[in-house]
Scaffold this motif. Structure first.
Motif, mmCIF file in Angstrom:
data_model
loop_
_atom_site.group_PDB
_atom_site.id
_atom_site.type_symbol
_atom_site.label_atom_id
_atom_site.label_comp_id
_atom_site.label_asym_id
_atom_site.label_seq_id
_atom_site.Cartn_x
_atom_site.Cartn_y
_atom_site.Cartn_z
ATOM 1 N N HIS A 166 37.232 38.105 83.430
ATOM 2 C CA HIS A 166 38.593 38.635 83.436
ATOM 3 C C HIS A 166 39.490 37.927 84.451
ATOM 4 C CE1 HIS A 166 36.963 41.745 80.893
ATOM 5 N NE2 HIS A 166 36.057 42.020 81.812
ATOM 6 N N GLN A 167 38.917 36.966 85.159
ATOM 7 C CA GLN A 167 39.687 36.192 86.123
ATOM 8 C C GLN A 167 40.216 34.924 85.452
ATOM 9 O OE1 GLN A 167 36.804 35.621 89.252
ATOM 10 N NE2 GLN A 167 36.758 37.796 89.803
ATOM 11 N N GLY A 168 40.895 34.061 86.230
ATOM 12 C CA GLY A 168 41.462 32.861 85.635
ATOM 13 C C GLY A 168 41.375 31.656 86.546
ATOM 14 N N GLY A 169 41.335 30.482 85.939
ATOM 15 C CA GLY A 169 41.363 29.242 86.703
ATOM 16 C C GLY A 169 39.984 28.727 87.063
ATOM 17 N N MET A 170 39.960 27.747 87.949
ATOM 18 C CA MET A 170 38.728 27.037 88.259
ATOM 19 C C MET A 170 37.831 27.755 89.254
ATOM 20 S SD MET A 170 39.544 22.968 88.281
ATOM 21 C CE MET A 170 40.274 22.910 89.913
ATOM 22 N N PHE A 171 38.374 28.735 90.008
ATOM 23 C CA PHE A 171 37.627 29.245 91.148
ATOM 24 C C PHE A 171 37.192 30.693 90.991
ATOM 25 C CE2 PHE A 171 40.579 25.982 92.754
ATOM 26 C CZ PHE A 171 39.637 25.040 93.136
ATOM 27 N N ALA A 172 36.131 31.035 91.695
ATOM 28 C CA ALA A 172 35.652 32.410 91.769
ATOM 29 C C ALA A 172 34.941 32.590 93.102
ATOM 30 C CB ALA A 172 34.700 32.725 90.622
ATOM 31 N N ARG A 186 45.360 30.692 81.461
ATOM 32 C CA ARG A 186 45.502 31.302 80.136
ATOM 33 C C ARG A 186 46.442 30.502 79.235
ATOM 34 N NH1 ARG A 186 42.713 35.750 81.442
ATOM 35 N NH2 ARG A 186 42.932 36.486 83.588
ATOM 36 N N GLY A 187 46.859 29.334 79.711
ATOM 37 C CA GLY A 187 47.752 28.480 78.933
ATOM 38 C C GLY A 187 49.056 28.252 79.677
ATOM 39 N N LEU A 188 49.768 27.200 79.291
ATOM 40 C CA LEU A 188 50.987 26.820 80.007
ATOM 41 C C LEU A 188 52.005 27.951 80.078
ATOM 42 C CD1 LEU A 188 51.556 23.157 78.771
ATOM 43 C CD2 LEU A 188 51.285 23.871 81.151
ATOM 44 N N GLU A 189 52.239 28.621 78.967
ATOM 45 C CA GLU A 189 53.261 29.673 78.953
ATOM 46 C C GLU A 189 52.808 30.906 79.721
ATOM 47 O OE1 GLU A 189 56.513 29.498 77.561
ATOM 48 O OE2 GLU A 189 55.879 27.402 77.738
ATOM 49 N N ASP A 190 51.616 31.393 79.440
ATOM 50 C CA ASP A 190 51.131 32.594 80.114
ATOM 51 C C ASP A 190 51.010 32.378 81.618
ATOM 52 O OD1 ASP A 190 51.035 33.944 77.771
ATOM 53 O OD2 ASP A 190 48.850 33.971 77.579
ATOM 54 N N ASP A 191 50.577 31.201 82.028
ATOM 55 C CA ASP A 191 50.400 30.939 83.456
ATOM 56 C C ASP A 191 51.719 30.890 84.216
ATOM 57 O OD1 ASP A 191 47.693 30.844 83.078
ATOM 58 O OD2 ASP A 191 47.509 28.671 83.221
ATOM 59 N N ALA A 192 52.816 30.663 83.506
ATOM 60 C CA ALA A 192 54.130 30.593 84.158
ATOM 61 C C ALA A 192 54.923 31.882 84.025
ATOM 62 C CB ALA A 192 54.936 29.440 83.559
ATOM 63 N N SER A 193 54.428 32.838 83.273
ATOM 64 C CA SER A 193 55.234 34.020 82.962
ATOM 65 C C SER A 193 55.583 34.835 84.200
ATOM 66 C CB SER A 193 54.511 34.896 81.932
ATOM 67 O OG SER A 193 53.270 35.354 82.447
ATOM 68 N N ALA A 194 54.641 35.004 85.113
ATOM 69 C CA ALA A 194 54.918 35.783 86.324
ATOM 70 C C ALA A 194 55.961 35.096 87.194
ATOM 71 C CB ALA A 194 53.628 35.994 87.109
ATOM 72 N N THR A 195 55.858 33.776 87.318
ATOM 73 C CA THR A 195 56.842 33.020 88.098
ATOM 74 C C THR A 195 58.235 33.192 87.510
ATOM 75 O OG1 THR A 195 55.189 31.384 88.779
ATOM 76 C CG2 THR A 195 57.505 30.707 88.856
ATOM 77 N N ARG A 196 58.333 33.101 86.196
ATOM 78 C CA ARG A 196 59.638 33.219 85.538
ATOM 79 C C ARG A 196 60.231 34.605 85.737
ATOM 80 N NH1 ARG A 196 57.904 30.133 79.869
ATOM 81 N NH2 ARG A 196 57.381 28.131 80.859
ATOM 82 N N SER A 197 59.429 35.645 85.609
ATOM 83 C CA SER A 197 59.917 37.005 85.783
ATOM 84 C C SER A 197 60.386 37.241 87.215
ATOM 85 C CB SER A 197 58.816 38.015 85.421
ATOM 86 O OG SER A 197 58.471 37.915 84.067
ATOM 87 N N MET A 198 59.622 36.749 88.159
ATOM 88 C CA MET A 198 59.984 36.924 89.561
ATOM 89 C C MET A 198 61.282 36.211 89.891
ATOM 90 S SD MET A 198 58.995 38.373 92.461
ATOM 91 C CE MET A 198 57.228 38.650 92.475
ATOM 92 N N LEU A 199 61.437 34.975 89.408
ATOM 93 C CA LEU A 199 62.651 34.221 89.707
ATOM 94 C C LEU A 199 63.875 34.798 89.007
ATOM 95 C CD1 LEU A 199 60.784 32.098 91.063
ATOM 96 C CD2 LEU A 199 62.387 30.381 90.209
ATOM 97 N N ALA A 200 63.676 35.367 87.830
ATOM 98 C CA ALA A 200 64.803 35.975 87.134
ATOM 99 C C ALA A 200 65.339 37.179 87.893
ATOM 100 C CB ALA A 200 64.375 36.390 85.731
ATOM 101 N N ALA A 201 64.473 37.856 88.642
ATOM 102 C CA ALA A 201 64.879 39.082 89.331
ATOM 103 C C ALA A 201 65.318 38.855 90.775
ATOM 104 C CB ALA A 201 63.721 40.083 89.307
ATOM 105 N N ALA A 202 64.683 37.917 91.463
ATOM 106 C CA ALA A 202 64.941 37.729 92.891
ATOM 107 C C ALA A 202 66.160 36.836 93.115
ATOM 108 C CB ALA A 202 63.721 37.118 93.567
#
Length: 404
Positions: free
Chosen positions: A349-355, A232-248
């Motif tokens: 509704h999925q993302g990336g190269m695979f299905a 979904r783009g550089l920022e959106d694709d990293a958002s979950a990683t950033r949120s997880m690292l900020a909390a853990a």
């Protein structure tokens, strides 16, 4: 008569390799070979996991070509890197992965690795040295190499549910229920974006709930971020990683540049670990000792090429533009497939190269024999292997077999 100083011959020792057993061939490599041998001009390769353009080629980005030209003209040496690799490459990549604020977190340390696979193997060895007897929890299905990497490092692997094939979405309730049984200190391997092989992704609310579960139970997230920018783009694709690292309080990120920079054969990646200040120095010491024993020093060329791009605003802009074109092409193919048959609607509704297509195993062999369509036996397809002109014929071929 035997002389007293001559011992009788001992029985022949077992040969070193006599205990080895044959191993099953890699199914994907076998599929590549079968595709190459197929003479049909209409054949379609949806197996190998590399990006392809609408001409069916895996192109070298123009930003990469320009950076490599600069290196050829200006690189002063081919001397070894240290075990940590190109530190400047790691520093420049960090803000793209974590954002400017988190990239400067003093509790975060990173090193260059030979691809994302090298990052995962280094992480596995580090986990194996961790306190207690940590287990790694891995969703099913996942990239076939995930579990073997951790098992080879001596880490116990525990599967948990992830994908609901009937709906083509994440079975989050089953996933959360299984992870509620994980012990404090256990590791949870997560796909940061663009799940391989299913394409199914957690939504924002599910990521939030998962983050709360990880923190509450004292689990260690290990995020495999191999496709940033292709979903979904550089920022959106990293958002979950950033949120997880900020909390853990403790976390691991294995990163690959092979896909979003198109550097497959150059094997470019990085590993970051987040730890508290009291253990961070020991974490880095162990990372470097392990890296030294695994590959001594990582290869320079690919990482140096990425560094050249990220140090230059013009090349960075070119790379971002080319990456967005790749992402847009994949998204367009997903939409076309979903529009062509209602049973493929979840792909939109999925993302990336695979299905993962809802196809029985015998249908996959029938499609290979009758239509020259090559995909993994699991039904996983690399969507980028399609072209705009082949979508209609592909959907027509698989339509009689679709189960959803």
């Amino acid at each position: 008569m035997i002389a007293e100083n001559v011992r009788p011959a001992a029985s022949a020792p077992a040969r070193l390799f006599g205990a080895l057993e044959r191993q099953p061939a890699d199914a994907l490599l076998g599929l590549i070979g079968l595709f190459r041998q197929d003479p049909r001009a209409t054949k379609i390769d949806l197996g190998v996991g590399v990006y392809r353009d609408d001409a069916g080629e895996t192109p070298v980005m123009q930003a990469i070509k320009a950076a490599e030209h600069r290196l050829a003209e200006t690189q002063p040496t081919k001397a070894y890197l240290g075990a940590e690799g190109d530190a400047r490459f790691v520093d420049l990549l960090a803000p793209i992965v974590f954002g400017a604020a988190l990239a400067g977190d003093p509790g975060l340390t990173g090193v260059q690795t030979p691809g994302g696979t090298g990052a995962l193997r280094l992480a596995a060895e580090l986990v194996a040295r961790g306190a207690g007897d940590p287990k790694v929890w891995i969703g099913t299905p996942t990239w076939p190499n995930h579990a073997p990497i951790f098992r080879e490092a001596g880490v116990t692997v525990r599967p948990h549910p992830f994908f609901d094939a009937a709906s083509g979405t994440v079975d989050f309730a089953a996933m959360a229920s299984a992870l509620a049984e994980a012990a404090p200190g256990d590791v949870v391997l997560l796909h940061g974006c663009c799940h391989n092989p299913t394409g199914a992704e957690l939504d924002a609310a599910q990521w939030s709930a998962l983050t709360a579960l990880v923190v509450e139970r004292g689990l260690i997230p290990l995020i495999d971020l191999a496709y940033q920018g292709l979903g979904r783009g550089l920022e959106d694709d990293a958002s979950a990683t950033r949120s997880m690292l900020a909390a853990a309080p403790e976390a691991i990120v294995a990163y690959s540049c092979d896909k979003n920079f198109g550097l497959y054969r150059d094997r470019v990646g990085a590993l970051w670990v987040k730890a508290d200040g009291g253990s961070l120095a020991a974490v880095r010491d162990n990372i470097l000792v392990l890296a030294r024993s695994l590959w001594s020093m990582p290869p320079d060329h690919g990482a140096a090429t990425v560094r050249e791009i990220l140090e230059d605003a013009t090349l960075t802009s070119s790379w971002r533009r080319e990456l967005e074109e790749m992402r847009s092409r994949i998204a367009g193919l997903r939409a076309a497939l979903a529009d062509a048959d209602a049973r493929l609607a979840p792909l939109a509704h999925q993302g990336g190269m695979f299905a993962m297509l809802p196809l029985p195993r015998d249908a996959i062999f029938a499609l290979r024999a009758s239509h020259g369509i090559y995909m993994a036996e699991s039904g996983r397809i690399n969507i980028a292997g399609l072209r705009g002109e082949t979508v209609a014929s592909f959907v027509a071929a698989i339509a009689p077999y679709l189960q959803r």
